[in-house]
Design a protein around this motif. Structure first.
Motif, PDB file in Angstrom:
ATOM      1  N   VAL A  89      34.335  36.455  32.815  1.00  0.00           N
ATOM      2  CA  VAL A  89      34.291  37.889  32.540  1.00  0.00           C
ATOM      3  C   VAL A  89      34.455  38.109  31.041  1.00  0.00           C
ATOM      4  O   VAL A  89      34.836  37.199  30.293  1.00  0.00           O
ATOM      5  N   SER A  90      34.167  39.327  30.601  1.00  0.00           N
ATOM      6  CA  SER A  90      34.185  39.606  29.163  1.00  0.00           C
ATOM      7  C   SER A  90      35.594  39.756  28.610  1.00  0.00           C
ATOM      8  O   SER A  90      35.845  39.435  27.444  1.00  0.00           O
ATOM      9  N   GLN A  91      36.540  40.226  29.427  1.00  0.00           N
ATOM     10  CA  GLN A  91      37.910  40.430  28.940  1.00  0.00           C
ATOM     11  C   GLN A  91      38.651  39.096  28.880  1.00  0.00           C
ATOM     12  O   GLN A  91      38.769  38.406  29.884  1.00  0.00           O
ATOM     13  N   PRO A  92      39.145  38.701  27.704  1.00  0.00           N
ATOM     14  CA  PRO A  92      39.843  37.404  27.584  1.00  0.00           C
ATOM     15  C   PRO A  92      41.082  37.329  28.470  1.00  0.00           C
ATOM     16  O   PRO A  92      41.703  38.342  28.799  1.00  0.00           O
ATOM     17  N   GLY A  93      41.436  36.117  28.832  1.00  0.00           N
ATOM     18  CA  GLY A  93      42.623  35.884  29.636  1.00  0.00           C
ATOM     19  C   GLY A  93      42.278  35.414  31.035  1.00  0.00           C
ATOM     20  O   GLY A  93      41.135  35.546  31.499  1.00  0.00           O
ATOM     21  N   VAL A  94      43.276  34.834  31.717  1.00  0.00           N
ATOM     22  CA  VAL A  94      43.113  34.324  33.080  1.00  0.00           C
ATOM     23  C   VAL A  94      43.849  35.257  34.041  1.00  0.00           C
ATOM     24  O   VAL A  94      45.031  35.540  33.861  1.00  0.00           O
ATOM     25  N   ARG A  95      43.133  35.718  35.059  1.00  0.00           N
ATOM     26  CA  ARG A  95      43.720  36.635  36.034  1.00  0.00           C
ATOM     27  C   ARG A  95      43.338  36.205  37.449  1.00  0.00           C
ATOM     28  O   ARG A  95      42.313  35.558  37.649  1.00  0.00           O
ATOM     29  N   ILE A  96      44.166  36.576  38.405  1.00  0.00           N
ATOM     30  CA  ILE A  96      43.864  36.334  39.817  1.00  0.00           C
ATOM     31  C   ILE A  96      43.311  37.617  40.415  1.00  0.00           C
ATOM     32  O   ILE A  96      43.990  38.648  40.435  1.00  0.00           O
ATOM     33  N   ARG A  97      42.068  37.557  40.882  1.00  0.00           N
ATOM     34  CA  ARG A  97      41.420  38.726  41.480  1.00  0.00           C
ATOM     35  C   ARG A  97      41.915  38.943  42.908  1.00  0.00           C
ATOM     36  O   ARG A  97      42.162  40.089  43.327  1.00  0.00           O
ATOM     37  N   ALA A  98      42.052  37.861  43.656  1.00  0.00           N
ATOM     38  CA  ALA A  98      42.489  37.984  45.055  1.00  0.00           C
ATOM     39  C   ALA A  98      42.895  36.621  45.596  1.00  0.00           C
ATOM     40  O   ALA A  98      42.429  35.579  45.115  1.00  0.00           O
ATOM     41  N   ILE A  99      43.772  36.646  46.604  1.00  0.00           N
ATOM     42  CA  ILE A  99      44.131  35.442  47.370  1.00  0.00           C
ATOM     43  C   ILE A  99      43.968  35.786  48.849  1.00  0.00           C
ATOM     44  O   ILE A  99      44.505  36.792  49.327  1.00  0.00           O
ATOM     45  N   TYR A 100      43.226  34.955  49.559  1.00  0.00           N
ATOM     46  CA  TYR A 100      43.007  35.161  50.983  1.00  0.00           C
ATOM     47  C   TYR A 100      43.618  34.011  51.781  1.00  0.00           C
ATOM     48  O   TYR A 100      43.552  32.857  51.375  1.00  0.00           O
ATOM     49  N   GLY A 101      44.203  34.330  52.924  1.00  0.00           N
ATOM     50  CA  GLY A 101      44.692  33.312  53.844  1.00  0.00           C
ATOM     51  C   GLY A 101      46.121  32.874  53.640  1.00  0.00           C
ATOM     52  O   GLY A 101      46.585  31.945  54.308  1.00  0.00           O
ATOM     53  N   ASP A 102      46.859  33.526  52.727  1.00  0.00           N
ATOM     54  CA  ASP A 102      48.245  33.120  52.465  1.00  0.00           C
ATOM     55  C   ASP A 102      49.265  34.094  53.037  1.00  0.00           C
ATOM     56  O   ASP A 102      50.467  33.909  52.843  1.00  0.00           O
ATOM     57  N   ASN A 103      48.781  35.158  53.691  1.00  0.00           N
ATOM     58  CA  ASN A 103      49.671  36.193  54.241  1.00  0.00           C
ATOM     59  C   ASN A 103      50.578  36.800  53.175  1.00  0.00           C
ATOM     60  O   ASN A 103      51.733  37.146  53.446  1.00  0.00           O
ATOM     61  N   GLY A 104      50.051  36.896  51.958  1.00  0.00           N
ATOM     62  CA  GLY A 104      50.796  37.540  50.887  1.00  0.00           C
ATOM     63  C   GLY A 104      51.934  36.734  50.303  1.00  0.00           C
ATOM     64  O   GLY A 104      52.768  37.266  49.566  1.00  0.00           O
ATOM     65  N   ARG A 105      51.971  35.437  50.571  1.00  0.00           N
ATOM     66  CA  ARG A 105      53.116  34.615  50.146  1.00  0.00           C
ATOM     67  C   ARG A 105      52.997  34.084  48.726  1.00  0.00           C
ATOM     68  O   ARG A 105      54.008  33.792  48.093  1.00  0.00           O
ATOM     69  N   LEU A 106      51.793  33.936  48.219  1.00  0.00           N
ATOM     70  CA  LEU A 106      51.618  33.311  46.914  1.00  0.00           C
ATOM     71  C   LEU A 106      51.612  34.346  45.797  1.00  0.00           C
ATOM     72  O   LEU A 106      51.103  35.461  45.973  1.00  0.00           O
ATOM     73  N   PRO A 107      52.136  33.986  44.638  1.00  0.00           N
ATOM     74  CA  PRO A 107      52.234  34.953  43.532  1.00  0.00           C
ATOM     75  C   PRO A 107      50.875  35.267  42.907  1.00  0.00           C
ATOM     76  O   PRO A 107      50.034  34.379  42.745  1.00  0.00           O
ATOM     77  N   LEU A 108      50.694  36.530  42.560  1.00  0.00           N
ATOM     78  CA  LEU A 108      49.490  36.956  41.855  1.00  0.00           C
ATOM     79  C   LEU A 108      49.670  36.891  40.345  1.00  0.00           C
ATOM     80  O   LEU A 108      48.686  36.987  39.599  1.00  0.00           O
ATOM     81  N   ASP A 109      50.899  36.733  39.898  1.00  0.00           N
ATOM     82  CA  ASP A 109      51.178  36.570  38.474  1.00  0.00           C
ATOM     83  C   ASP A 109      50.508  35.277  37.996  1.00  0.00           C
ATOM     84  O   ASP A 109      50.836  34.186  38.483  1.00  0.00           O
ATOM     85  N   PRO A 110      49.575  35.351  37.033  1.00  0.00           N
ATOM     86  CA  PRO A 110      48.826  34.143  36.650  1.00  0.00           C
ATOM     87  C   PRO A 110      49.695  33.036  36.068  1.00  0.00           C
ATOM     88  O   PRO A 110      49.287  31.878  36.085  1.00  0.00           O
ATOM     89  N   GLU A 111      50.858  33.364  35.544  1.00  0.00           N
ATOM     90  CA  GLU A 111      51.729  32.332  34.981  1.00  0.00           C
ATOM     91  C   GLU A 111      52.575  31.652  36.051  1.00  0.00           C
ATOM     92  O   GLU A 111      53.174  30.609  35.792  1.00  0.00           O
ATOM     93  N   LYS A 112      52.632  32.228  37.254  1.00  0.00           N
ATOM     94  CA  LYS A 112      53.461  31.678  38.319  1.00  0.00           C
ATOM     95  C   LYS A 112      52.648  31.043  39.441  1.00  0.00           C
ATOM     96  O   LYS A 112      53.200  30.337  40.280  1.00  0.00           O
ATOM     97  N   ASN A 113      51.358  31.313  39.463  1.00  0.00           N
ATOM     98  CA  ASN A 113      50.491  30.714  40.473  1.00  0.00           C
ATOM     99  C   ASN A 113      49.942  29.394  39.934  1.00  0.00           C
ATOM    100  O   ASN A 113      49.488  29.326  38.792  1.00  0.00           O
ATOM    101  N   THR A 114      49.992  28.338  40.735  1.00  0.00           N
ATOM    102  CA  THR A 114      49.612  27.012  40.249  1.00  0.00           C
ATOM    103  C   THR A 114      48.152  26.941  39.818  1.00  0.00           C
ATOM    104  O   THR A 114      47.810  26.223  38.873  1.00  0.00           O
ATOM    105  N   VAL A 115      47.268  27.667  40.495  1.00  0.00           N
ATOM    106  CA  VAL A 115      45.847  27.609  40.155  1.00  0.00           C
ATOM    107  C   VAL A 115      45.596  28.244  38.788  1.00  0.00           C
ATOM    108  O   VAL A 115      45.018  27.619  37.880  1.00  0.00           O
ATOM    109  N   SER A 116      46.026  29.474  38.630  1.00  0.00           N
ATOM    110  CA  SER A 116      45.790  30.185  37.374  1.00  0.00           C
ATOM    111  C   SER A 116      46.541  29.542  36.215  1.00  0.00           C
ATOM    112  O   SER A 116      46.004  29.420  35.099  1.00  0.00           O
ATOM    113  N   ALA A 117      47.781  29.101  36.470  1.00  0.00           N
ATOM    114  CA  ALA A 117      48.561  28.457  35.401  1.00  0.00           C
ATOM    115  C   ALA A 117      47.865  27.177  34.938  1.00  0.00           C
ATOM    116  O   ALA A 117      47.816  26.884  33.733  1.00  0.00           O
ATOM    117  N   SER A 118      47.317  26.413  35.876  1.00  0.00           N
ATOM    118  CA  SER A 118      46.628  25.172  35.513  1.00  0.00           C
ATOM    119  C   SER A 118      45.340  25.461  34.740  1.00  0.00           C
ATOM    120  O   SER A 118      45.008  24.746  33.786  1.00  0.00           O
TER     121      SER A 118
END
Length: 323
Positions: free
Chosen positions: A43-72
């Motif tokens: 996307v054009s806006q710099p930075g890493v963000r989580i758009r959505a998480i499916y299948g976790d029943n809301g358990r995983l963090p959307l904060d990009p610094e706390k989620n293993t995928v976005s942090a990595s």
């Protein structure tokens, strides 16, 4: 600045079985199913963000610094000097969170594999593995490679050393089938580590070293009788198995049903059996599910060959973006 030619990518990364009974923290293998999927969007806006998480029943963090995928992904971009890039992530959890099947490892590896291909693969596989281990540290409190290494490399993997990280790919016999069962109970990895004894008798260490060495020899020689004899754990299983209801009964059912070996997948609660035939795996899982149902415990089951390739690309779209 010209953005990468690929503006969208979707990647699958496999579930894994860590420890494999006799190789605590140093042995693991990947399976074809289940696994997680990650989508990355440029996307054009710099930075890493989580758009959505499916299948976790809301358990995983959307904060990009706390989620293993976005942090990595963030750490990857920092390492190659591309923090100017804008990335949005969609994570599809295709396996239970906290299952003992390397859920966080699969997500992390999928994200790293995706950004690696998106950027034209500028880093080495060893660099990717190190970043994945750091992602595991965020998820589990400790950076272990026995899930992320097989998820990234495929097949059976031995972690010879953590300092420095030294990972060895082992032969993977084609005929092996993995039967996985996930009982609907939860065991936190941190809790499963806390109950382990800090010191063990030298005699137990000797037994465990013999089993691990024999297991590796069995893989090289495709000696399934030896492999079966080596799938014994005198250090970890006796402690962790008390956290899994009906564990000893399930082990007896699996071994009497023809499994080569049976054990705890990672820190549990999932359990696994290695088998020669799909039909054997099907029969064992059917009996295990029926046994747990008698004790009012629901479960999910998976039958899979050993995954040999690690993650794979599912979709790539190539359009050039200008910024």
């Amino acid at each position: 600045m010209e953005q990468p030619a690929m503006s969208y990518i979707r990647v699958f990364a496999p579930a894994t079985v860590a420890n494999v009974v006799c190789g605590f923290d140093v042995l693991g293998f990947a399976v074809e199913t289940p696994g997680d999927e990650v989508e990355l969007f440029v996307v054009s806006q710099p930075g890493v963000r989580i758009r959505a998480i499916y299948g976790d029943n809301g358990r995983l963090p959307l904060d990009p610094e706390k989620n293993t995928v976005s942090a990595s992904v963030m750490h990857y971009l920092q390492q190659i000097g591309r923090e100017d890039l804008g990335i949005e992530i969609v994570l599809h959890k295709r396996m239970p969170v906290g299952s003992g099947m390397g859920s966080s490892a699969a997500s992390t590896v999928a994200g790293l594999f995706a950004i690696h291909h998106l950027m034209g693969q500028p880093l080495s596989t060893a660099d990717l593995l190190q970043l994945a281990v750091e992602g595991e540290q965020l998820a589990c409190g400790q950076g272990h490679a026995d899930n992320v290494a097989p998820a990234l490399l495929g097949g059976f993997v031995l972690i010879r050393s953590y300092h420095p990280l030294d990972v060895i790919q082992l032969p993977t016999p084609e005929s092996l089938i993995c039967a996985l069962l996930h009982p609907h109970i939860e065991i936190q990895t941190r809790d499963a580590r806390k109950i382990l004894k800090p010191y063990v008798p030298l005699s137990d260490v000797t037994i465990q070293m013999g089993n691990l060495a024999g297991f590796i020899s069995a893989l090289y020689n495709q000696d399934f009788a030896l492999l079966s004899r080596c799938m014994q754990d005198v250090i970890i299983e006796p402690v962790r198995s008390i956290l899994i209801p009906e564990y000893q009964s399930m082990k007896s059912i699996a071994l009497s049903g023809g499994a080569l070996g049976f054990g705890i997948s990672g820190s549990g609660p999932s359990v696994f059996a290695l088998c020669h035939e799909v039909s054997t795996a099907e029969t064992i899982l059917s009996r295990l599910q029926a046994h747990l149902q008698q004790h009012h415990i629901a479960s999910d089951i998976f039958i899979s060959p050993i995954n040999r390739q690690g993650p794979r690309l599912l979709d790539v779209r190539e359009t050039v973006h200008k910024s």
